[in-house]
Design a protein around this motif. Structure first.
Motif, short mmCIF file in Angstrom:
data_model
loop_
_atom_site.label_atom_id
_atom_site.label_comp_id
_atom_site.label_asym_id
_atom_site.label_seq_id
_atom_site.Cartn_x
_atom_site.Cartn_y
_atom_site.Cartn_z
N GLY A 34 -4.59 -0.55 -3.67
CA GLY A 34 -4.57 -1.55 -4.73
C GLY A 34 -5.66 -2.58 -4.61
N PHE A 35 -6.67 -2.30 -3.79
CA PHE A 35 -7.73 -3.28 -3.55
C PHE A 35 -8.49 -3.60 -4.84
N MET A 74 0.84 -1.20 0.00
CA MET A 74 0.00 0.00 0.00
C MET A 74 0.88 1.25 0.00
N SER A 75 0.30 2.35 -0.45
CA SER A 75 1.05 3.61 -0.51
C SER A 75 1.51 4.02 0.88
N ALA A 107 -12.05 6.73 -3.45
CA ALA A 107 -11.37 6.36 -4.69
C ALA A 107 -9.86 6.39 -4.52
N ASP A 108 -9.36 7.41 -3.81
CA ASP A 108 -7.92 7.49 -3.56
C ASP A 108 -7.44 6.33 -2.69
N ALA A 129 -18.65 15.03 -2.73
CA ALA A 129 -17.71 14.70 -3.80
C ALA A 129 -16.32 14.43 -3.25
N ALA A 130 -15.94 15.20 -2.24
CA ALA A 130 -14.63 14.98 -1.63
C ALA A 130 -14.57 13.62 -0.92
N SER A 131 -15.69 13.23 -0.30
CA SER A 131 -15.72 11.93 0.36
C SER A 131 -15.57 10.79 -0.65
N LEU A 132 -16.28 10.90 -1.76
CA LEU A 132 -16.16 9.87 -2.80
C LEU A 132 -14.74 9.82 -3.35
#
Length: 358
Positions: free
Chosen positions: A150-151, A116-117, A143-144, A136-139
């Motif tokens: 890498g899931f 993981m990062s 996503a980040d 939008a920031a939560s989504l």
């Protein structure tokens, strides 16, 4: 005048000595993030692939441990009563479950540390508001996280982890099935817990004997204030192959002697005791722990597991704790030789109260 002199002396005492300066530093500066040192998995693709193989191998090893725990439950049936089956059942099921949980933990840790990062970042606090931009920031944060872990793209790791987690639950579900045997055509009530717990080895004329040596008990030998651990005569002769543990778990009894005038007995139970001697099931009516702690002064029985208390003077009724009903009473009497014997079996199922009772 003396007061002024004292004040001046104190002022001089608190003046800094010549040559000593008081430095006033600037406010502390943000030192920033430490220098980032890349991992081998970040620099070497071969090391990254090796780490991926290690992680999903650990997850598949966990899957194998769960399967082995279920297989051990079937290969070494504890219901057989054989000592070797009991030992191997506990040993191999425990090893399988331990391997399953340990491998999941090691795999998750290695995944997070090697793949993981690991770039440091600062997350500033800000007011939380339910605006569209906040959603939008939560989504984007999810996503980040998916991209960094890498899931979504590491299919082998993801699928092996899901399989391992799901399989780790199976041994526990399998063990719960052993709480009651299966019904058969010959014995359709074998899987009915009410029928299993309603009938024990106690019957009319069965002697009360001491646990575990099997010595018969004379009524005259039971002293005032005593508590005797009792089993039915003939129980020890069953052996492990004959179901000794199963029968003992249902038939264990605690025998106590009080003054006859201390007993508060209902009319239909006045002949269930003998000269102040009463016998009650040791199986707690909460979850089945052995009720074996007797307090002579208060005549209370205490279950050590969840602190349910029963009043021996009044049909072992519940006076404290989570138990839902009194302890079942064993009707007793004395035979021609002065030994304590049962009048019959219990008049109700022994054990916990959460099964349906008729």
């Amino acid at each position: 005048m003396a007061h002024d002199d004292d004040t001046q002396a104190l002022d001089r005492a608190y003046q800094p000595s010549p040559g000593l300066g008081v430095a006033v530093s600037d406010p502390a500066q943000n030192p920033g993030l430490p220098h980032h040192r890349e991992r081998m998995t970040d620099k070497d693709p071969k090391a990254e692939k090796a780490a991926v193989r290690t992680v999903y191998t650990l997850f598949y090893l966990s899957l194998a441990g769960s399967i082995w725990a279920v297989a051990a439950y079937m290969l070494f049936p504890i219901e057989s009563g054989a000592l070797i089956d009991i030992r191997y059942n506990n040993l191999f099921i425990g090893l399988g479950i331990a391997l399953a949980l340990l491998a999941i933990g090691l795999g998750a840790i290695h995944w997070s540390k090697a793949l993981m990062s690991d770039k440091e970042f600062i997350e500033y606090r800000h007011p939380t508001r339910g605006r569209d931009s906040t959603r939008a920031a939560s989504l984007k944060a999810f996503a980040d996280a998916n991209e960094e872990s890498g899931f979504g793209r590491r299919v082998m790791i993801r699928n092996s982890m899901i399989a391992a987690v799901v399989a780790s639950i199976v041994p526990g579900v399998t063990l719960f099935r052993g709480l009651a045997p299966f019904s058969t055509e010959e014995d359709p009530e074998a899987g009915d817990p009410v029928a299993l717990l309603k009938q024990t080895m106690w019957d009319k004329g069965v002697k009360l004997v001491r646990d575990p040596d099997g010595t018969p008990i004379r009524a005259a030998d039971v002293t005032l204030g005593s508590a005797v651990h009792v089993i039915p005569e003939g129980l020890n002769e069953l052996g492990h192959e004959g179901g000794l543990l199963e029968e003992k778990a249902k038939a264990i009894v605690l025998l106590m002697r009080l003054r006859p005038e201390q007993l508060i007995e209902s009319d239909d139970r006045k002949d269930w005791s003998y000269d102040g001697i009463v016998a009650y099931s040791k199986v707690c009516t909460h979850v089945g722990c052995p009720v074996a702690l007797y307090e002579q002064q208060t005549h209370h029985l205490l279950c050590p597991c969840h602190q349910s208390q029963f009043d021996v003077t009044e049909h072992a009724k519940v006076i404290f704790g989570p138990a839902a009903r009194p302890l079942p009473q064993l009707p007793i009497m004395v035979d021609d030789e002065g030994y304590l014997v049962a009048q019959s079996d219990f008049h109700e199922p022994v054990g916990p109260s959460f099964w349906e009772r008729h």
